[in-house]
Design an enzyme around this catalytic site. Sequence first.
Site, mmCIF file in Angstrom:
data_model
loop_
_atom_site.group_PDB
_atom_site.id
_atom_site.type_symbol
_atom_site.label_atom_id
_atom_site.label_comp_id
_atom_site.label_asym_id
_atom_site.label_seq_id
_atom_site.Cartn_x
_atom_site.Cartn_y
_atom_site.Cartn_z
ATOM 1 N N GLY A 1 0.829 -1.199 0.000
ATOM 2 C CA GLY A 1 0.000 0.000 0.000
ATOM 3 C C GLY A 1 0.868 1.255 0.000
ATOM 4 C CB SER A 2 0.265 4.591 1.435
ATOM 5 O OG SER A 2 -1.006 4.671 0.814
ATOM 6 C CB THR A 3 4.424 1.257 3.547
ATOM 7 O OG1 THR A 3 4.092 0.030 2.902
ATOM 8 C CG2 THR A 3 3.549 1.424 4.770
#
Lengths: 382, 645
Positions: free
Chosen positions: B326-328
Amino acid sequence: MSYLEYNTRQMPAGLRKVLYLNWPLIVLLILVAGYGFVMLYSVAGGRLTPWAEPQIKRFGAGLVIMFIVAFMPLWFWRSIAGLSYVVALLLLLGVEFFGTVGMGAKRWLVFGPVRIQPSELAKITTVLALAAYYDWLDLKKVSHPLWVLLGVLIALIPALLVLRQPDLGTALLLALGGGVVIFAAGVHWGYFAALIASAVGMVTLVLQSRGTEWQLLKDYQYRRIDAFLDPTIDPLGAGYHINQAMIALGSGGWSGRGFMEGTQARLNFLPEKHTDFIFTTLAEEFGFVGASSLLLLYMMIVAVCLLTAMRTTNRFGALLVMGVIGMFFLYFSVNMAMVMGLAPVVGVPLPLVSYGGSAMIVLMVGFGLVHSAHIHRARLPS
Amino acid sequence: MKRTDREKEFSRRIVSRRALVLGGLQLGVAGALLWRLRDMQLEQSEQFRLLAEENRINLRLLPPTRGLILDRSGVLLAGNEQNYRVVIKRDDAGDIDLVLARLARLITLSEDEIERARRDMLRNRPFVPVTVAERLSWEEISRVASNAPALPGVTPEMGLSRSYPLRDDTAHVVGYVGPVSERDLEALETPDPVLLIPRFQIGKIGVERLAEDRLRGRAGSQRVEVNAVGRVMRELDRVEGTPGANVHLTIDATLQNYALERLHGHSAAAVVMDTTNGDILALASAPSFDPNLFVRGISRANYSELLENNYRPLVNKTVQGMYPPGSTFKMVTALAALDAGVTDGRETVFCPGHMDVSGHRFHCWKRGGHGRVGLVSALSESCDVYFYEMSQRCGIDRINAMSTRLGLGIRYDLPITSVAGGLNPTREWKRANRNAEWQVGDTINASIGQGFVLSTPLQLAVMTARLASNTAVLPRLIRDPLERGDTRAASLELRPEWLRMIRQGMDQTVNDRRGTAYSSRVVADGQRMAGKTGTSQVFSISRAERDAGIRRQQDLPWNRRNHALFVNYAPFDAPRIAVSVVVEHGMGGSSTAAPIGRDIMLAALNDGRPPLAAYPAPQRNRVQYEQQELEERLRRPEDMRISRA
């Protein structure tokens, strides 16, 4: 031969007979039995029980029996030869129908407290009967086919009955022992040549019959043959005994591993170490020196007896001695060959050394007969 | 019949002749026997003597003591416990049933155990000792010992068995041992003969398995004299073996315990790494299991309970669990764009809440859009459209290259089982595995860590440590005394100004009022934390569900909710620790994962317990309550046995 034939003046009588015993033979017998006592003491872990002490007592009893048999006049033995042979046959038939079973074979007859093994008895009676038969037979008829057949039957009937028990070892000894008397009586060479040829044929037949419906031997006997031919086939099964025996024997070396130091015997790797395989214990603990000296003693016994046979003009006595000694020789040679991996394991004890009552008594009776023939030998006119 | 003297003489001659022939034959046979005797006893005696010795002497292996597994400060993770057991020999016992019945009155024995002991005794030779009961207490064993006269054939014995005093805490890392199986033996080219000892145990998973060679040691041997049936008569001599070597892990048992308990109630994973050298300080996968159960032989009921649990306790999610990051993942896309030179990081991109690419509309998580965003604010506010744009400019190949450079998609060589490699999807990969060409949309999805991209929590921790240190640190689980410290990882060679922007973005994520993890900030001096949240979609809410009124994650069944992720490092100005947290179906990175990540970080920086003062003042009441609750489950320092070995 009959009583009238005796030259009574030449025969020792009464206590004088003691002087005419075959003393070298008695010394040799005691020496050999002594080997047995020492080994039985050793395999029991240095104790007189359970084997050495009973064996000593039996040997003592055996000596007494031997003397009794020795002092009986030879003509007495000749006259009961036929009767004893028939009795032994009846007893063997009795085993066939009423025998007790032990270890997969019927060998014993039980009369109250008495247990007898008729196959042991048959060894003596067969020899007696054959000796009497050839003493009775006209010398010219000895090699006549019909009379040869009769002699062969005398030897084979008890052998076949024993084979049915089944006891292959004793049956073979009976047949071969009978063969020795027949041979000594002067039957023509040709018969023996034919016999050997047919024996070879028979072995082939026995081996060929395996696995078919008319299989001639028991499965365990075939397995013993396999194990004999190649003990490494199945070192934990049928070949186990013979392998362990050979290891014990070979590891003895020149002078052995020492009294009561044989690891094979002490740690129970040896089967039947107090009976059929006792020679391996001797060879393990006393080495080549011990084993070959026992063989030498045995051969001296054979030589002493053969000399007795050759020195008497009494045909019955000579044939009797030849038969007894032939049987004796077969006993120890088959036993030794067996534990050395030269013959199949057939359950033949080492005479006078292996633990066992019947065989010991029968042997002593046999040697009693030898003595009797020796004492009552017809001396050559000087 | 009456014979004449001539006939007698004739007979005597024949018999004598035949006697000589027989004597000759017999002499021949005796000669053959003598020859054979000589051959065996004089020629081959050495060989037979050797065989006799082989018969008699039995070589027995003495199993070596297994090495200990210790944490970084010597806390015992896997040790050998004195184990009292009762054995019984049939030939000494006499009446087995009577003795067993008496024994059952002294120690707790189930019907099954009695039956098994009876069966084992009858199956074995009478002198073979059979174990009746194991792991008895001192009280039980002394009761057996003091009643010895009534229990013929029964002997209390002492042995060593593997134990894991911290139970669940390090199950996934340390693993466990079990009896050697056929499969274990097949896997080895030349199996150590010690493995064939009955009841010998071998490492099955984790460090126990991967460091097996070091831990096992070398077997000693004992020569005993046995008889034909195998009974030992006496000992001839004995050579002691060498015990196995101890293995020191980089794990901090206190922190590991804290991390695992902090994850309690979730199906989650957390990894704590030292950014300077790659030491893994904690590797927590929740829920866990008690490895001691496996050593004793786990019951069917316990095992199926572990297997059927939705939270999959047997899986080590830190290295085996692969999740869309995801956004990581956005730091990767940002650095790929900077590296490609397609942006300087200061230019801004307009986010209207979506982006249209070749007929498809790709949404930003914020429907209304972020307006104009630069690299730093795109990270801190987690604007998707910015990264869609960057990925269109630099392409999937450069994103993959940067992903690998930062440590994603790599299978790390750690001494634990089932380490997964994650997935950096390439064009070739898609062609081979999906039988389809790479689409523009795939790149867009990959740019925000969705689509085909998969990472493990360990990889995310490595990525964070690399961003924090600008070195290619590699994770390390075993502290090898031979290579202490000086192996500094190579530089990543990312330009300092790029990293400054990335770090600023991660700092603002946590410490800027508009950052996605602002509520998880740290206010203590020198412990300022930077991080990045991630919420990765597992299933998208379908139109039908939307029509049925399902709009929020809470309305979905657990296993369809989004994964919650958070990566962080601290202290911001001098990074020492990197943490990654993945909460399966935790719904939101900022709501679920970030608070956990902060607590674990604070525990790592403060010897295992986060100080209340590090939390923003308004949160302290709640945090204090949570801490008290957690404290009850945490292991006390005095429970951790320090081994001086």
